[in-house]
Structure formats: C-alpha cells, structure tokens
Design a protein around this motif. Structure first.
Motif, PDB file in Angstrom:
ATOM      1  N   VAL A  91       0.794  -1.325   0.031  1.00 54.21           N
ATOM      2  CA  VAL A  91       0.176   0.044  -0.030  1.00 54.21           C
ATOM      3  C   VAL A  91       0.811   1.237   0.014  1.00 54.21           C
ATOM      4  N   ILE A  92       1.826   1.461   0.660  1.00 53.76           N
ATOM      5  CA  ILE A  92       2.759   2.507   1.036  1.00 53.76           C
ATOM      6  C   ILE A  92       3.396   2.606  -0.497  1.00 53.76           C
ATOM      7  N   LEU A  93       4.014   1.404  -1.253  1.00 51.57           N
ATOM      8  CA  LEU A  93       4.707   1.727  -2.582  1.00 51.57           C
ATOM      9  C   LEU A  93       3.418   1.965  -3.341  1.00 51.57           C
ATOM     10  N   ALA A  94       2.252   1.740  -3.270  1.00 51.00           N
ATOM     11  CA  ALA A  94       1.372   1.905  -4.501  1.00 51.00           C
ATOM     12  C   ALA A  94       0.975   3.447  -4.294  1.00 51.00           C
ATOM     13  N   ALA A 148      -7.016   5.953  -1.634  1.00 55.87           N
ATOM     14  CA  ALA A 148      -5.601   5.115  -1.449  1.00 55.87           C
ATOM     15  C   ALA A 148      -5.708   4.444  -0.056  1.00 55.87           C
ATOM     16  N   LEU A 149      -5.949   5.206   0.876  1.00 55.66           N
ATOM     17  CA  LEU A 149      -5.910   5.130   2.183  1.00 55.66           C
ATOM     18  C   LEU A 149      -6.794   3.997   2.676  1.00 55.66           C
ATOM     19  N   VAL A 150      -8.197   4.264   2.125  1.00 61.53           N
ATOM     20  CA  VAL A 150      -9.425   3.373   2.489  1.00 61.53           C
ATOM     21  C   VAL A 150      -9.268   1.935   1.734  1.00 61.53           C
ATOM     22  N   VAL A 151      -8.982   2.137   0.426  1.00 59.45           N
ATOM     23  CA  VAL A 151      -8.610   0.972  -0.428  1.00 59.45           C
ATOM     24  C   VAL A 151      -7.476  -0.068   0.330  1.00 59.45           C
TER      25      VAL A 151
END
Length: 463
Positions: A152-155, A325-328
């Motif tokens: 998630v961080i990389l995305a 992005a945070l929710v997903v």
C-alpha cells in the motif's frame, strides 16, 4: 498547510488520469511490459494446480491452447485502448452507458481486491519461509499483513519506480525459471514427467484446466487497454501484447506444472498453489524471487484499484487520490489475513471468467460492429450524449451480461460442455448482444474514426 494536505496535493498532481492519452510505446516495449506483467508467481502457481490431476503432456498442450484463445480477447480489447487512448474500465461506458459502466467497474475493483489478497498471502508465505529458515519463527498471516502494508505504501508513493523495476525482476525470474527447468529435467527425463499417472480424485479435468487458463487471460484483460493505450500503433499493441502475454503465461504455467511434477517424482506431497511446496526442493533464492515479484505486481494491482475508483465517473468532481488510496489500502491489508481464499483459488478464477468473459464479448461486439469501430468524445461526458442511453444505463447490455454470466456458471457446474464454459458463454453473449443491438444501428449515423485525444484537442482549439 498540513503534511497530509501537501501529500494529497502532490499525489493529485502526479497521479494518472483516466482521460485519453496519445501512445508512444514501440512494439518491443509493449512486449516487455506484458512479459514482465504476467511473469509472476501467481501464474506460476496456477500451473501447480493441474498436475497430477491431469497428465503432464496434456497439461502443456492445454496451457498453450488456452493461452492463445484468451490472448485473442486480450489483444482485441487492448486495441480499443490503443485506438481511443482510454483504459479498459473507461471503455465500458460505450456499451453499458455512463452510469451502467459502474457495474463492471465495481466488479473489477472486487476482483482486483481478491488478487491483491491472494498475492499478499503468497508473499507472506514466501517471507515466512525465509524468516523461519533463519530464525525458526513462523507466522504467515503476520507476514502477509506486513507485506500488504508495504504494498500500500509503495502503491501510494512508489508505483512509478516499481513499474520501471518490474522488467528487471522479470529477467531475474526468467533466470530462476531456467534453473528450475535444468534441475527438473537433469534429475528426471521428460518421459518420466509424461508418465506421472493422472489422479482424477484431485478434481481437475482437461476441460477445467482449459477454462482456468482462459480465465487467467480474462483476468489480465481488465488491464489490457490500460497498458495498450500507450502503444504508438495498433500493430505495436496487438503484436506486443499478444507475444508478451503468451510467452510469459506459457512459460510461467509450464514451469509451475514442471515444479509440482518434480515434487511428485521425488516422492513428496504435491500441495497445489503452495509456494513452500515448490520452494523446498529449489531453495531460498526461489522464495526471495516469489516475495519480490509478488510485491512488485501487487503494488500495481493496488494502484490500479485506486485509479479505477478515482476515475469511475467521467467529468465532474472526482474522488481525491490519497484518501481513496488509504481506504482501499486498509481494506486490502485486512483482507490479506483471509488465508481461506487460497483454498478457493480455482473458484475465484472461474468467477472471474464468468463475470468478465461476457463483459468483453459485449465490448468487442459493441465497438467493432455496433459502433463501427468508433467511440466519440461523448464517452468523456458526465451525462447526456450518445452513451447516456436510458438514464445513463444501457439496460440491453446489462441484461445480456447477466444472461452470459449465468450461462457461464451453468456450463461450469450444471451442464458441462466438451469445450468448457468460457468459450460458449462468450460466443452466446457476443451473438445475443449483436442480435438485440444491430437493429438500432441504422438509426445512428456513422462517424469517422478518430483518436479521442484528437477530438479533445480539436474542441479545445475551437473554444
């Protein structure tokens, strides 16, 4: 301004848009993109599902046949992206309507979420193997959550860098693939692999193998226009994606079938879709490659989910990138703990085929035949226009899609056919959509095909 606000503004500025783009990628570059994209452990492990349920030699034939059939749909959808400049889910507005397209978009997000969970679990299992071999500590679920958090961080921050690194990871994976083939066929002869007795009790039949291979192509077709819209020409997109996807899938699945066959011939227990089963005889380097490849591919999957949600509706006010992005991301992290999904992987792939094979049949019929190979700039409008249909929904496409999906499930579980479920469901959906849509085509004037970036630029010049 807060740190969150600065990050949000930066990501909004640097995130991709779902609007049309003019491609510039050459044939070799498109080919390398597709070679890297599908040369991953999930495809490799799919090959472990087939042996020893079905004879090794027949599995190789079915992998090649199913990949070529599936690639035909993939490149056909991808070519619409090249000709219009739009990603796959934006193209669903053509047949389904501006609002109706939200149905396949929602299905796509759910499917991509499932893929992200599966890949996080595989990365977690591989990382757990490495840590356990060094320290004795083992907790696959914990490592899966850690891996998905990194993804998630990389995305959010590193998707561009991952896209650049992924082809190099593909080269590394090809080297490991060559290593596996050398070890396998210098230890046992091809004849010994071919002589592995089929075990029908495992639940796999040749028809199911063919359907799963085709469904793998269908699962990648949701991203075909996303990649191929960057191709400079239709020839570059069609040949590059066709060759790249076919080579990577055939190589990955056959090496998976070979690795599990090696385990069987060595007297081990053949546990399908289990990284440790094939890592154990080939060592820690394979576990490291599995971890890295899954992390890279899963980063792009999560990023794809976010951009799909952000750009679900054309025009108007879009969702902001960072909060989406945070929710997903949080949902993808929580779901990575559901290891039971690995036991249902075949069902998961069959579901993808049942849901999206009819969608792509409708899209191909609509663009190439009903709309005469042309989508106008109306497809970029938030409401009204040619793709508004009835209140924003083309109910004909929606109903035909439901019929096609139900047919696919029926052919899978109730009325098996000699050629599986995906092909007849695709053909039925294609023919049915044409039958109900062609009569209205004469009422719509033909328009000259034009890349949507040209139409947008022309309108801007007039303004």
């Amino acid at each position: 301004m807060s740190l969150y606000s600065r990050l949000s503004d930066y990501l909004e500025e640097h995130s991709d848009d779902a609007g049309p783009v003019r491609g510039s990628f050459s044939l070799p570059r498109i080919g390398m993109i597709w070679l890297a994209a599908n040369l991953v452990v999930t495809t490799l492990l799919t090959g472990t599902l087939f042996v020893p349920g079905v004879e090794y030699g027949l599995v190789v034939v079915l992998i090649v046949l199913g990949t070529v059939i599936g690639a035909a749909a993939l490149v056909t959808i991808g070519n619409i992206g090249t000709r219009t400049g739009l990603p796959t889910m934006a193209l669903t507005r053509g047949p389904f309507g501006t609002r109706g397209s939200l149905l396949p978009v929602a299905a796509n997000v759910i499917i991509l979420m499932g893929w992200s969970w599966v890949q996080a679990m595989l990365a977690g299992i591989a990382l757990d193997f490495l840590v356990q071999s060094l320290t004795g500590f083992s907790n696959p679920v914990l490592f899966a959550l850690v891996c998905q958090t990194l993804v998630v961080i990389l995305a959010i921050f590193g998707h561009t860098g991952i896209a650049k690194v992924e082809p190099w990871l593909a080269v590394l994976i090809l080297a490991i693939v060559a290593y596996i083939f050398v070890i396998a066929f210098t230890t046992f002869s091809p004849a010994e692999f071919a002589a592995i007795p089929a075990d029908p009790s495992l639940g796999y039949t040749p028809i199911l193998v063919l359907d799963v291979v085709i469904a793998t192509a269908i699962s990648w077709t949701v991203l075909s226009a996303d990649f191929n819209r960057f191709a400079a020409t239709s020839r570059a997109g069609v040949i590059g994606s066709g060759v790249g996807y076919t080579l990577s899938t055939v190589i990955s699945m056959i090496v998976g079938a070979t690795a599990i066959g090696f385990v069987v011939l060595s007297g081990g227990e053949a546990i399908p879709f289990d990284p440790v089963t094939i890592v154990t005889p080939f060592g820690a380097p394979l576990a490291l490659v599995i971890f890295l490849s899954v992390m890279a591919t899963n980063t792009m999957v999560v990023y794809g989910m976010v951009t799909t949600v952000v750009n679900a509706v054309p025009g108007g006010k879009k969702l902001r990138f960072l909060p989406t992005a945070l929710v997903v991301g949080v949902i993808s992290i929580i779901g990575a703990s559901w290891f039971g999904l690995l036991e249902q992987f075949t069902t998961f792939l069959v579901t993808i085929g049942a849901l999206f094979a009819p969608v792509f049949a409708i899209m191909i019929a609509d663009y190439y035949i009903v709309k005469r190979g042309t989508y106008t700039k109306d497809i970029l409008r938030q409401r009204d226009g040619r793709y508004w249909y009835s209140g924003g929904v083309n109910w004909v496409a929606v109903i035909v899609w439901v019929i096609g999906a139900v047919t696919a499930y029926a052919f899978t579980y109730l009325l098996p056919t000699p050629i599986g479920a995906t092909i007849p469901a695709f053909v039925l959906t294609f023919v049915l959509y044409l039958a109900v849509s062609l009569p209205s085509r004469s009422k719509t004037p033909a328009e000259r095909s034009v890349h949507l970036t040209e139409a947008t630029a022309r309108d801007g010049a007039r303004a």
